[in-house]
Design a protein around this motif. Structure first.
Motif, PDB file in Angstrom:
ATOM      1  N   ILE A 170       0.236  -5.500   5.854  1.00 37.06           N
ATOM      2  CA  ILE A 170       0.041  -5.224   4.598  1.00 37.06           C
ATOM      3  C   ILE A 170      -0.956  -6.370   3.982  1.00 37.06           C
ATOM      4  O   ILE A 170      -1.158  -7.434   4.391  1.00 37.06           O
ATOM      5  CB  ILE A 170       1.452  -5.164   3.705  1.00 37.06           C
ATOM      6  CG1 ILE A 170       2.137  -6.548   3.812  1.00 37.06           C
ATOM      7  CG2 ILE A 170       2.364  -4.193   4.037  1.00 37.06           C
ATOM      8  CD1 ILE A 170       3.268  -6.392   2.789  1.00 37.06           C
ATOM      9  N   ARG A 171      -1.434  -5.767   2.953  1.00 33.76           N
ATOM     10  CA  ARG A 171      -2.354  -6.584   2.020  1.00 33.76           C
ATOM     11  C   ARG A 171      -1.995  -6.620   0.642  1.00 33.76           C
ATOM     12  O   ARG A 171      -1.946  -5.518  -0.062  1.00 33.76           O
ATOM     13  CB  ARG A 171      -3.997  -6.234   2.061  1.00 33.76           C
ATOM     14  CG  ARG A 171      -4.604  -6.203   3.678  1.00 33.76           C
ATOM     15  CD  ARG A 171      -5.928  -5.914   3.399  1.00 33.76           C
ATOM     16  NE  ARG A 171      -5.996  -4.402   3.238  1.00 33.76           N
ATOM     17  CZ  ARG A 171      -6.125  -3.483   4.193  1.00 33.76           C
ATOM     18  NH1 ARG A 171      -5.933  -3.696   5.229  1.00 33.76           N
ATOM     19  NH2 ARG A 171      -6.274  -2.084   3.835  1.00 33.76           N
ATOM     20  N   VAL A 172      -1.782  -7.560   0.060  1.00 34.15           N
ATOM     21  CA  VAL A 172      -1.395  -7.850  -1.345  1.00 34.15           C
ATOM     22  C   VAL A 172      -2.729  -7.796  -2.235  1.00 34.15           C
ATOM     23  O   VAL A 172      -3.667  -8.472  -1.950  1.00 34.15           O
ATOM     24  CB  VAL A 172      -0.666  -8.998  -1.680  1.00 34.15           C
ATOM     25  CG1 VAL A 172      -0.414  -9.433  -3.299  1.00 34.15           C
ATOM     26  CG2 VAL A 172       0.820  -9.101  -0.928  1.00 34.15           C
ATOM     27  N   ILE A 173      -2.767  -6.821  -3.222  1.00 33.83           N
ATOM     28  CA  ILE A 173      -3.897  -6.577  -3.955  1.00 33.83           C
ATOM     29  C   ILE A 173      -3.969  -6.874  -5.461  1.00 33.83           C
ATOM     30  O   ILE A 173      -4.979  -6.812  -6.139  1.00 33.83           O
ATOM     31  CB  ILE A 173      -4.699  -4.928  -3.633  1.00 33.83           C
ATOM     32  CG1 ILE A 173      -3.495  -4.189  -4.435  1.00 33.83           C
ATOM     33  CG2 ILE A 173      -4.738  -4.771  -2.298  1.00 33.83           C
ATOM     34  CD1 ILE A 173      -4.429  -2.586  -4.094  1.00 33.83           C
ATOM     35  N   ALA A 174      -2.502  -6.883  -6.037  1.00 39.68           N
ATOM     36  CA  ALA A 174      -2.535  -7.423  -7.257  1.00 39.68           C
ATOM     37  C   ALA A 174      -1.244  -8.084  -7.502  1.00 39.68           C
ATOM     38  O   ALA A 174      -0.253  -7.904  -6.591  1.00 39.68           O
ATOM     39  CB  ALA A 174      -2.295  -6.151  -7.983  1.00 39.68           C
ATOM     40  N   GLN A 175      -1.101  -8.853  -8.635  1.00 39.83           N
ATOM     41  CA  GLN A 175      -0.008  -9.501  -8.776  1.00 39.83           C
ATOM     42  C   GLN A 175       0.481  -9.705 -10.165  1.00 39.83           C
ATOM     43  O   GLN A 175      -0.447  -9.533 -11.182  1.00 39.83           O
ATOM     44  CB  GLN A 175       0.223 -11.052  -8.188  1.00 39.83           C
ATOM     45  CG  GLN A 175      -0.734 -11.796  -8.616  1.00 39.83           C
ATOM     46  CD  GLN A 175      -0.821 -13.196  -7.934  1.00 39.83           C
ATOM     47  OE1 GLN A 175       0.213 -13.936  -8.354  1.00 39.83           O
ATOM     48  NE2 GLN A 175      -1.642 -13.750  -6.977  1.00 39.83           N
ATOM     49  N   PHE A 176       1.691  -9.887 -10.486  1.00 40.69           N
ATOM     50  CA  PHE A 176       2.289  -9.838 -11.946  1.00 40.69           C
ATOM     51  C   PHE A 176       3.158 -10.960 -12.168  1.00 40.69           C
ATOM     52  O   PHE A 176       3.988 -11.284 -11.259  1.00 40.69           O
ATOM     53  CB  PHE A 176       2.912  -8.362 -12.236  1.00 40.69           C
ATOM     54  CG  PHE A 176       2.238  -7.297 -11.772  1.00 40.69           C
ATOM     55  CD1 PHE A 176       1.082  -6.692 -12.709  1.00 40.69           C
ATOM     56  CD2 PHE A 176       2.279  -6.688 -10.596  1.00 40.69           C
ATOM     57  CE1 PHE A 176       0.542  -5.703 -12.378  1.00 40.69           C
ATOM     58  CE2 PHE A 176       1.509  -5.533 -10.229  1.00 40.69           C
ATOM     59  CZ  PHE A 176       0.588  -5.026 -11.057  1.00 40.69           C
ATOM     60  N   GLY A 177       3.473 -11.338 -13.391  1.00 40.32           N
ATOM     61  CA  GLY A 177       4.273 -12.695 -13.609  1.00 40.32           C
ATOM     62  C   GLY A 177       3.774 -14.040 -13.023  1.00 40.32           C
ATOM     63  O   GLY A 177       2.519 -14.165 -13.106  1.00 40.32           O
TER      64      GLY A 177
END
Length: 315
Positions: free
Chosen positions: A219-226
């Protein structure tokens, strides 16, 4: 003589208070305490539910039996509605919240009011991410602005629906959210099979349940929050991409990340029993053995007290 009489008068209520406290401490003996997880037990919330239940067996006075039950559906709101309206009112029914549910009542009427929850504490706040499967044509957040990306969700009350929708509105992505999956593990399986491009999830949930996906590039992480996730520097924080009122909107919704895996009981549970459960929850989540057990299971613990959760939710 009068001093003796006054002393006796003061002694009586103190004795009554002591007796009441002892009765409360003994209340859970031979009882069964339920920890309700508002999702399937196969994903990270189920894992954390088992960690909590195993720990509370040792810290709740009277050493009651502690079990875990699952009430998935509607992004966690089905479980919250049951616990709020139909769960026992004696303190033997502890509910975990799906973090997105902290804000859902701001958007539409619900059968529960998070402002009235009696919070015991949280296992951990939860920074969250949107990830895509490695075979997806979407490689970055910029790609998601140019072409649709199909993400899975359990329902409108879940962060799986809330965060992609907010991201579409604020930064122009084209996420399409398909709702109705029975739990996070069902969403993961659909992504593996190519039915979906990916999903939103808490980062601790990802590392707890699917660490190997990160390690092997599945998987590829493309956005983050917090709070910023240091080991995903390629994924922008949405709060950093917006300004003014838009940033205030993101920061407001990120309150749910601060609550994270909060645990609560119904408003009707007696205050003295809530105090006992808060103390037991804090002892459990601060226990070095429990913290080490969480690490071994891939479920990191970062305790936040019930009193602090009261303040977060009041905001």
């Amino acid at each position: 003589m009068r001093a003796v009489k006054l002393g006796c008068l003061f002694a009586v209520p103190m004795m009554l208070l002591g007796a009441m406290s002892a009765q409360s401490e003994d209340y859970f003996k031979d009882k069964t305490v339920t920890v309700m997880v508002p999702s399937g037990l196969g994903a990270s919330m189920g894992l954390y539910g088992r960690v909590v239940a195993d720990a509370l067996k040792r810290t709740i006075p009277g050493n009651p039996t502690v079990i875990v039950v699952s009430r998935p559906g509607a992004g966690g709101t089905k479980g919250a509605s049951y616990a709020y309206n139909a769960g026992p009112t004696d303190g033997t029914y502890i509910a975990m919240i799906s973090s997105g549910n902290v804000l859902i009542q701001v958007m539409r009427p619900m059968k529960f009011d998070v402002r009235k929850f009696q919070w015991l504490g949280t296992v951990t706040p939860r920074s969250s991410v949107i990830w895509v499967w490695h075979t997806s044509p979407i490689k970055t957040l910029e790609d998601a602005k140019k072409m649709p990306a199909i993400l899975g969700s359990t329902g409108k009350g879940s962060g799986m629906s809330i965060w992609p929708t907010i991201t579409n509105s604020l930064v122009g992505t084209r996420f399409k959210v398909v709702e109705g999956y029975k739990g996070g593990s069902a969403v993961n399986k659909a992504a593996e099979q190519g039915e979906l491009n990916g999903r939103w999830t808490s980062y601790s949930g990802l590392t707890a349940g699917n660490q190997q996906w990160l390690q092997t590039g599945k998987i590829r992480v493309i956005a983050q929050f917090g709070p910023k996730i240091a080991d995903q520097p390629q994924a922008p924080r949405i709060a950093d991409l917006v300004t003014g009122d838009d940033r205030k909107i993101v920061e407001f919704i990120e309150l749910s990340e601060r609550v994270g895996l909060g645990h609560w009981v119904r408003p009707e549970v007696p205050k003295e029993r809530v105090a006992i459960l808060r103390k037991a929850f804090a002892q459990a989540m601060k226990d070095p053995e429990v913290i080490a057990d969480g690490q071994r299971r891939g479920a990191p613990i970062d305790f936040v007290s019930g009193e602090e959760l009261d303040r977060y939710v009041a905001e």
